[in-house]
Motif scaffolding. Structure first.
Motif, PDB file in Angstrom:
ATOM      1  N   TYR A 224      -5.711  10.384  -3.042  1.00 47.69           N
ATOM      2  CA  TYR A 224      -5.398  10.009  -1.660  1.00 47.69           C
ATOM      3  C   TYR A 224      -4.485  11.005  -0.947  1.00 47.69           C
ATOM      4  O   TYR A 224      -4.317  10.922   0.267  1.00 47.69           O
ATOM      5  CB  TYR A 224      -4.767   8.616  -1.621  1.00 47.69           C
ATOM      6  N   PRO A 257      -8.156   2.103   2.084  1.00 50.81           N
ATOM      7  CA  PRO A 257      -7.145   1.425   1.250  1.00 50.81           C
ATOM      8  C   PRO A 257      -7.679   0.218   0.490  1.00 50.81           C
ATOM      9  O   PRO A 257      -6.913  -0.429  -0.236  1.00 50.81           O
ATOM     10  CB  PRO A 257      -6.097   0.990   2.285  1.00 50.81           C
ATOM     11  N   TYR A 297       0.501  -1.218  -6.084  1.00 50.44           N
ATOM     12  CA  TYR A 297      -0.450  -0.813  -5.035  1.00 50.44           C
ATOM     13  C   TYR A 297       0.301  -0.530  -3.737  1.00 50.44           C
ATOM     14  O   TYR A 297       0.071   0.490  -3.071  1.00 50.44           O
ATOM     15  CB  TYR A 297      -1.498  -1.910  -4.827  1.00 50.44           C
ATOM     16  N   TYR A 298       1.214  -1.395  -3.360  1.00 50.88           N
ATOM     17  CA  TYR A 298       1.944  -1.224  -2.101  1.00 50.88           C
ATOM     18  C   TYR A 298       2.929  -0.053  -2.188  1.00 50.88           C
ATOM     19  O   TYR A 298       3.157   0.633  -1.185  1.00 50.88           O
ATOM     20  CB  TYR A 298       2.632  -2.524  -1.699  1.00 50.88           C
ATOM     21  N   MET A 301       0.660   2.968  -1.668  1.00 48.70           N
ATOM     22  CA  MET A 301       0.131   3.031  -0.307  1.00 48.70           C
ATOM     23  C   MET A 301       1.224   3.374   0.708  1.00 48.70           C
ATOM     24  O   MET A 301       0.957   4.020   1.721  1.00 48.70           O
ATOM     25  CB  MET A 301      -0.546   1.711   0.065  1.00 48.70           C
ATOM     26  N   THR A 327      -2.244  -7.509   3.808  1.00 46.29           N
ATOM     27  CA  THR A 327      -2.358  -6.075   3.524  1.00 46.29           C
ATOM     28  C   THR A 327      -2.447  -5.283   4.817  1.00 46.29           C
ATOM     29  O   THR A 327      -1.831  -4.214   4.955  1.00 46.29           O
ATOM     30  CB  THR A 327      -3.589  -5.798   2.645  1.00 46.29           C
ATOM     31  N   ILE A 331       0.117  -2.329   6.288  1.00 52.55           N
ATOM     32  CA  ILE A 331      -0.273  -1.032   6.841  1.00 52.55           C
ATOM     33  C   ILE A 331       0.345  -0.847   8.223  1.00 52.55           C
ATOM     34  O   ILE A 331       0.867   0.221   8.554  1.00 52.55           O
ATOM     35  CB  ILE A 331      -1.803  -0.910   6.885  1.00 52.55           C
TER      36      ILE A 331
END
Length: 617
Positions: A224, A257, A297-298, A301, A327, A331
């Motif tokens: 990513y 994502p 994951y967060y 991200m 989610t 973002i």
């Protein structure tokens, strides 16, 4: 489609939380003596009045001998979609004021009558804002691999096919369909074509994924934070953005994502990001979904979004409608610029989600308007057009509607000439008018014959010669509508050049740089110039109002302009709609307008008289 002159209800259908908004009912005294008027609000699936009941009081100042007027106001403490009816007593009999299906007129019904529809409204956050860099503009979408290849590194020259090579559509020997044919489109190629793009009056450039990936579409990301070597480098991205800004263009990047490639190192090094049981997006083994309840994951991200904020002016969230609200809210908290979401259904009532509450995204890919446009242009379905446009314009926050591009063509749907002429395009019975792959001829479920569908798509990828002029004429009407309705138009690179094709991979064919259709290009260029020259008119969707729509014509106003299109191949007298307007602009064909008569498949705009006449297109 016409207002009931004996009974009307006026209210704000999309409004900010906490503020009070008026409700007004006007009713003819011929119905009898009216009292006890109440607006009864409820959440979806609940009984009317279960959330709130608001009394509407008799207004002496507005009422006359012929009409009685009742007024009140409403506010809410929580966000989201509501429905309501107005309950009243007429001559001591309880009645309900609601909507008559199809005609959309207000009507009186008995309390046990089921033939009515509720009024609808949507409550959103007061912080929702129009993105001033986006609204009123024009978007240009690039499918990176097939747009333009320039300065391909030596190490990749043996991996790419010729630019004119047909798309790979057959399965591999093991029966799998893989996106592993590369044409070599890259960032250097995009930079090289920016002047061409700017000639189309583009203000927003949207790129499909450019990050490391094993596939040519790059929706399966293996890293990513790294630009795919075949596409370029971060320095190339920064140069692209700088060159875009010199031309007044913002750069929006597709991000993914929801899932990653099965080749992403995180699958091995951070398995908790994917959950205890691996799930695959739509069953594709190369696309492993992230566990949206994973704290790791967060963490990852957050780092990724911080990087993207440095290099892009906005992002488009792939398959946003497959992701949970919390989610998308995450973002939003960690990316402060423009956020566009891939949403296919009505963003308010499609799944009754919070996409447009103000804490998730700025705008959505407005495929609903695309459906409405094709219903009208291809099938002359005025009722279907009006139903979709009316609902979206009433329920979407105006700020969200202004931020939302209309995708009449994209990497996920057929090209415009194919949609408006292919005989298998479904008129009804499918979610979208271009769902040609849903034809039962190909089978369903486990019996679906992908190869048969792709073979047919290959054989019918081009519009037959006999339909080419019709395709161009209908294409012009599609462009007229997407450029003048609320939101901003989106050009899928190649639309303006004459590219044809059905669904993936045929709609993603390489850009025909040596064979650009000049008629189409000039159509896009000229109507784009008209739009940008009158940008203030197109920035605010609240100035949009439909005057007339039928199988023959569509008429609507925006600010000082009236827009009229002839949907038929015969001349039409539209002088009644141009009365009071002085300056005329020809938006599709450069033919003279004689005494209010416009030729077949023509669209015009007329502006109220001003001191100086503008250029005619």
């Amino acid at each position: 489609m016409h207002k009931n002159e004996l009974l009307s209800v006026d209210y704000v259908s999309s409004f900010n939380i906490h503020r009070k908004y008026p409700i007004r009912m006007k009713i003819s005294n011929t119905f009898g003596y009216v009292k006890d008027v109440r607006a009864k609000f409820n959440r979806r699936g609940e009984k009317p009045g279960s959330e709130k009941t608001v009394s509407l009081h008799y207004n002496h100042e507005e009422s006359t001998n012929n009409y009685s007027v009742f007024v009140g106001s409403v506010s809410f403490d929580t966000l989201g979609y509501r429905t309501f009816i107005i309950e009243c007593t007429i001559n001591d009999v309880k009645k309900i004021v609601a909507i008559k299906p199809k005609s959309y007129e207000e009507q009186l019904v008995d309390s046990d009558d089921v033939e009515f529809s509720f009024f609808e409204c949507f409550v959103y956050m007061p912080t929702f804002r129009r993105n001033e860099r986006v609204v009123g503009g024009i978007m240009y979408q690039i499918y990176v691999d097939t747009f333009c290849a320039k300065e391909i590194p030596e190490k990749f020259k043996g991996k790419v096919v010729e630019w004119i090579a047909p798309p790979k559509w057959k399965p591999d020997p093991d029966g799998e369909y893989r996106n592993d044919q590369f044409y070599g489109g890259n960032i250097r190629g995009i930079i090289d074509k920016l002047d061409y793009i700017k000639e189309l009056n583009v203000t927003v450039l949207y790129l499909t994924p450019i990050f490391s990936s094993p596939s040519s579409n790059r929706y399966d990301i293996s890293d990513y934070k790294t630009i795919d070597e075949m596409v370029g480098t971060w320095d190339d991205v920064d140069e692209l953005r700088e060159e875009c800004h010199k031309r007044g263009i913002d750069l929006v990047q597709d991000i993914v994502p929801n899932h990653s490639s099965s080749e992403n190192p995180w699958v091995e090094t951070a398995p908790e990001m994917y959950g205890d049981v691996k799930t695959y997006w739509w069953g594709f083994k190369g696309l492993i979904e992230f566990d949206k309840y994973s704290s790791l994951y967060y963490e990852k991200m957050k780092e990724v979004l911080a990087l993207y904020e440095q290099h892009f002016d906005g992002v488009r969230i792939d398959v946003a409608d497959n992701m949970p609200d919390f989610t998308l809210q995450f973002i939003r908290r960690h990316f402060s610029k423009y956020i566009l979401a891939e949403i296919w259904k009505d963003a308010v009532t499609g799944e009754f989600r919070g996409f447009l509450c103000g804490d998730e995204v700025d705008g959505v890919m407005n495929y609903r308007f695309s459906n409405a446009i094709f219903k009208l242009v291809r099938w002359k379905d005025a009722e279907g057009f009006y139903e979709i446009v009316r609902r979206i314009c009433r329920l979407y926050p105006p700020e969200a509607l202004d931020n939302s591009p209309i995708f009449v063509s994209s990497h996920d749907i057929p090209r415009i000439p194919n949609i408006v002429t292919n005989e298998k395009m479904p008129k009804s019975g499918t979610e979208n008018v271009w769902d040609i792959d849903k034809d039962p001829e190909w089978g369903t479920g486990d019996d679906y014959d992908t190869l048969a569908f792709r073979k047919w798509s290959w054989d019918h990828r081009n519009v037959p010669e006999k339909n080419r002029e019709l395709a161009f004429n209908l294409h012009g009407l599609v462009v007229f509508l997407e450029y003048t309705m609320p939101g901003l138009p989106s050009i899928f690179a190649g639309d303006e050049a004459g590219t044809e094709g059905l669904k993936d991979p045929f709609n993603r064919r390489t850009f025909p740089w040596d064979n650009i259709d000049r008629r189409r290009f000039e159509l896009y260029r000229d109507i784009g110039e008209f739009r940008i020259s009158n940008k203030s008119t197109f920035e605010d969707s609240t100035n949009f109002s439909i005057v007339e729509v039928s199988s023959d014509i569509v008429v609507f106003t925006r600010g000082d302009f009236v827009f009229v299109a002839n949907l038929t191949d015969k001349p039409v007298d539209v002088s009644e709609y141009l009365d009071g307007y002085e300056e005329e602009y020809k938006l599709i064909k450069n033919e003279p307008i004689k005494k209010g008569i416009i030729t077949g498949y023509q669209a015009v705009a007329a502006k109220k008289k001003t001191s100086d006449r503008s250029k005619v297109f």
